[in-house]
Write a protein that holds these residues in place. Structure first.
Motif, PDB file in Angstrom:
ATOM      1  N   PRO A 107       0.827  -1.212   0.000  1.00 40.23           N
ATOM      2  CA  PRO A 107       0.000   0.000   0.000  1.00 40.23           C
ATOM      3  C   PRO A 107       0.859   1.259   0.000  1.00 40.23           C
ATOM      4  O   PRO A 107       1.876   1.330   0.685  1.00 40.23           O
ATOM      5  CB  PRO A 107      -0.807  -0.120   1.297  1.00 40.23           C
ATOM      6  N   GLU A 108       0.450   2.239  -0.804  1.00 39.21           N
ATOM      7  CA  GLU A 108       1.101   3.546  -0.833  1.00 39.21           C
ATOM      8  C   GLU A 108      -0.018   4.576  -0.748  1.00 39.21           C
ATOM      9  O   GLU A 108      -0.933   4.583  -1.552  1.00 39.21           O
ATOM     10  CB  GLU A 108       1.899   3.719  -2.136  1.00 39.21           C
ATOM     11  N   GLN A 109       0.029   5.415   0.278  1.00 40.40           N
ATOM     12  CA  GLN A 109      -1.086   6.300   0.596  1.00 40.40           C
ATOM     13  C   GLN A 109      -2.382   5.499   0.674  1.00 40.40           C
ATOM     14  O   GLN A 109      -3.391   5.841   0.050  1.00 40.40           O
ATOM     15  CB  GLN A 109      -1.182   7.450  -0.405  1.00 40.40           C
ATOM     16  N   THR A 110      -2.329   4.436   1.431  1.00 38.88           N
ATOM     17  CA  THR A 110      -3.432   3.536   1.808  1.00 38.88           C
ATOM     18  C   THR A 110      -3.930   2.632   0.690  1.00 38.88           C
ATOM     19  O   THR A 110      -4.782   1.775   0.926  1.00 38.88           O
ATOM     20  CB  THR A 110      -4.642   4.300   2.398  1.00 38.88           C
ATOM     21  N   LYS A 111      -3.430   2.751  -0.554  1.00 37.31           N
ATOM     22  CA  LYS A 111      -3.924   1.964  -1.666  1.00 37.31           C
ATOM     23  C   LYS A 111      -2.790   1.189  -2.343  1.00 37.31           C
ATOM     24  O   LYS A 111      -1.689   1.717  -2.496  1.00 37.31           O
ATOM     25  CB  LYS A 111      -4.604   2.857  -2.709  1.00 37.31           C
ATOM     26  N   PRO A 112      -3.051  -0.055  -2.787  1.00 33.86           N
ATOM     27  CA  PRO A 112      -2.005  -0.821  -3.479  1.00 33.86           C
ATOM     28  C   PRO A 112      -1.768  -0.359  -4.911  1.00 33.86           C
ATOM     29  O   PRO A 112      -0.736  -0.663  -5.501  1.00 33.86           O
ATOM     30  CB  PRO A 112      -2.545  -2.257  -3.462  1.00 33.86           C
ATOM     31  N   MET A 113      -2.724   0.382  -5.481  1.00 35.50           N
ATOM     32  CA  MET A 113      -2.575   0.854  -6.855  1.00 35.50           C
ATOM     33  C   MET A 113      -3.305   2.183  -7.025  1.00 35.50           C
ATOM     34  O   MET A 113      -4.464   2.329  -6.650  1.00 35.50           O
ATOM     35  CB  MET A 113      -3.154  -0.169  -7.852  1.00 35.50           C
ATOM     36  N   HIS A 114      -2.587   3.175  -7.590  1.00 36.73           N
ATOM     37  CA  HIS A 114      -3.198   4.437  -7.990  1.00 36.73           C
ATOM     38  C   HIS A 114      -3.136   4.478  -9.523  1.00 36.73           C
ATOM     39  O   HIS A 114      -2.083   4.245 -10.113  1.00 36.73           O
ATOM     40  CB  HIS A 114      -2.454   5.628  -7.399  1.00 36.73           C
ATOM     41  N   PHE A 115      -4.251   4.779 -10.137  1.00 39.59           N
ATOM     42  CA  PHE A 115      -4.339   4.758 -11.598  1.00 39.59           C
ATOM     43  C   PHE A 115      -4.850   6.113 -12.077  1.00 39.59           C
ATOM     44  O   PHE A 115      -5.819   6.646 -11.535  1.00 39.59           O
ATOM     45  CB  PHE A 115      -5.288   3.643 -12.042  1.00 39.59           C
ATOM     46  N   HIS A 127      -8.375  10.070 -11.345  1.00 39.08           N
ATOM     47  CA  HIS A 127      -7.529   9.370 -10.381  1.00 39.08           C
ATOM     48  C   HIS A 127      -8.384   8.279  -9.763  1.00 39.08           C
ATOM     49  O   HIS A 127      -9.366   8.548  -9.078  1.00 39.08           O
ATOM     50  CB  HIS A 127      -7.033  10.352  -9.314  1.00 39.08           C
ATOM     51  N   LEU A 128      -8.013   7.018 -10.037  1.00 41.49           N
ATOM     52  CA  LEU A 128      -8.817   5.874  -9.638  1.00 41.49           C
ATOM     53  C   LEU A 128      -8.017   4.920  -8.770  1.00 41.49           C
ATOM     54  O   LEU A 128      -6.783   4.906  -8.786  1.00 41.49           O
ATOM     55  CB  LEU A 128      -9.308   5.119 -10.884  1.00 41.49           C
ATOM     56  N   HIS A 129      -8.749   4.080  -8.046  1.00 42.48           N
ATOM     57  CA  HIS A 129      -8.131   3.009  -7.266  1.00 42.48           C
ATOM     58  C   HIS A 129      -8.758   1.689  -7.718  1.00 42.48           C
ATOM     59  O   HIS A 129      -9.799   1.273  -7.221  1.00 42.48           O
ATOM     60  CB  HIS A 129      -8.348   3.257  -5.766  1.00 42.48           C
ATOM     61  N   PRO A 130      -8.136   1.060  -8.718  1.00 46.88           N
ATOM     62  CA  PRO A 130      -8.714  -0.133  -9.326  1.00 46.88           C
ATOM     63  C   PRO A 130      -8.684  -1.341  -8.392  1.00 46.88           C
ATOM     64  O   PRO A 130      -8.024  -1.327  -7.342  1.00 46.88           O
ATOM     65  CB  PRO A 130      -7.833  -0.361 -10.554  1.00 46.88           C
ATOM     66  N   THR A 131      -9.395  -2.373  -8.789  1.00 50.43           N
ATOM     67  CA  THR A 131      -9.430  -3.617  -8.024  1.00 50.43           C
ATOM     68  C   THR A 131      -8.653  -4.689  -8.786  1.00 50.43           C
ATOM     69  O   THR A 131      -8.594  -4.685 -10.012  1.00 50.43           O
ATOM     70  CB  THR A 131     -10.878  -4.085  -7.812  1.00 50.43           C
ATOM     71  N   TYR A 153      -1.647   5.929 -16.368  1.00 52.89           N
ATOM     72  CA  TYR A 153      -0.491   5.716 -15.507  1.00 52.89           C
ATOM     73  C   TYR A 153      -0.867   4.775 -14.357  1.00 52.89           C
ATOM     74  O   TYR A 153      -1.933   4.919 -13.757  1.00 52.89           O
ATOM     75  CB  TYR A 153      -0.015   7.030 -14.882  1.00 52.89           C
ATOM     76  N   ALA A 154       0.020   3.846 -14.057  1.00 50.47           N
ATOM     77  CA  ALA A 154      -0.123   2.979 -12.896  1.00 50.47           C
ATOM     78  C   ALA A 154       0.990   3.326 -11.914  1.00 50.47           C
ATOM     79  O   ALA A 154       2.166   3.233 -12.237  1.00 50.47           O
ATOM     80  CB  ALA A 154      -0.031   1.508 -13.303  1.00 50.47           C
ATOM     81  N   SER A 155       0.604   3.759 -10.722  1.00 48.21           N
ATOM     82  CA  SER A 155       1.559   4.126  -9.677  1.00 48.21           C
ATOM     83  C   SER A 155       1.441   3.103  -8.558  1.00 48.21           C
ATOM     84  O   SER A 155       0.357   2.927  -7.984  1.00 48.21           O
ATOM     85  CB  SER A 155       1.253   5.535  -9.162  1.00 48.21           C
TER      86      SER A 155
END
Length: 298
Positions: A107-115, A127-131, A153-155
């Motif tokens: 997790p980075e800033q509470t989420k495993p993926m920022h898109f 700015h999304l948080h995909p599953t 972008y996938a962060s």
């Protein structure tokens, strides 16, 4: 690395590329088939936008988010094109240094993926948080996209492989066909307004140099002190470079307490000079606000 291992990795990468492109223009495969497509939304790009079905022909550029590969990790999209007019679920995956689909993320800033999605004229920010499915396939529910040339972008921070624990940002181009018109980039300014709030930015930015950027939030001329935590901080700030869509994530201080404001402090280090479009997200009363403004880095 031995010649045998190198050949194994090359073969694995080639097989994955075939899986993604084997179905022609849909470029589906490797657990990403059956995707729902659709889009529409803001304003943008060139007179008529069309794109190839293969999203692989993209340059690699470490440090600015413009590369599809970095450190042995690769971003793969199920498709390189989405039609305009409706929301779409974009499927993607990350391949690790071993050639296998990555399923372990920190997790980075509470989420495993920022898109993120942004058009080439820097409009249409999402700015999304995909599953993620068990096989490592991510699904990002994009709002409708207008025609134009886009970049997604996938962060993330891998929790496996040689780059475990390293912040990575990988991206791919994405095309939405149709007639499109560019929106001129607003000039650099120290203030932005959204939903009745005014944001005032202070701090000089020099490319390649760390600096402190301060943002003050006010409403009706009074300081705002009821900012709610969002993703573990009181604000989230991303920046995109005019011209090439280079990416920068400006890291805020961690949220302390149940309410924050009026001043937000960010660690800023932009990789190249020029104009940058900043998108600042903050939350009040359970509502997420997104403000945008242009800043110049010397």
């Amino acid at each position: 690395m031995s010649t045998k291992n190198r050949r194994t990795r090359v073969l694995a990468a080639a097989l994955l590329a075939l899986a993604l492109t084997g179905c022609g223009s849909a470029a589906s495969g490797d657990g990403m088939s059956g995707m729902h497509h659709g889009s529409d939304g803001h304003t943008h790009s060139h007179a008529t936008a069309s794109g190839s079905a293969h999203a692989g022909a993209d340059h690699t550029s470490a440090g600015d988010g413009l590369g599809a590969e970095q450190g042995g990790y690769r971003l793969d999209l199920a498709v390189a094109q989405l039609p305009a007019g409706a929301p779409a679920e974009l499927r993607f995956g990350v391949t690790g240094p071993d050639g296998a689909r990555l399923t372990a993320f920190r997790p980075e800033q509470t989420k495993p993926m920022h898109f993120y999605a942004i058009r080439s004229d820097l409009t249409g920010f999402q700015h999304l948080h995909p599953t993620m499915a068990a096989d490592g396939t991510w699904t990002a529910p994009l709002a409708a996209l207008p025609p134009g040339s886009w970049r997604v972008y996938a962060s993330f921070v891998p929790d496996a492989g040689a780059g475990a624990g390293t912040d990575l940002v990988l991206s791919r181009p994405l095309t939405v066909p149709g007639t499109a018109a560019d929106t001129p980039l607003p000039p650099a300014a120290a203030t932005a307004a959204v939903d009745g709030y005014t944001l005032t930015v202070s701090g000089a930015l020099t490319a390649g140099t760390a600096a402190e950027l301060k943002v003050t939030v006010s409403r009706d001329g009074r300081p705002v002190t009821d900012l709610q935590p969002y993703l573990g901080t009181f604000a989230h700030l991303t920046a995109f470079h005019a011209g090439d869509q280079a990416f920068a994530h400006l890291h805020p201080q961690a949220a302390e307490g149940a309410a924050g404001g009026p001043e937000l402090t960010f660690h800023a280090e932009l990789p190249k000079p020029g104009d940058w479009r900043l998108h600042l997200q903050f939350q009040t009363g359970g509502t997420l606000h997104t403000a945008a403004l242009t800043l110049h880095a010397a």
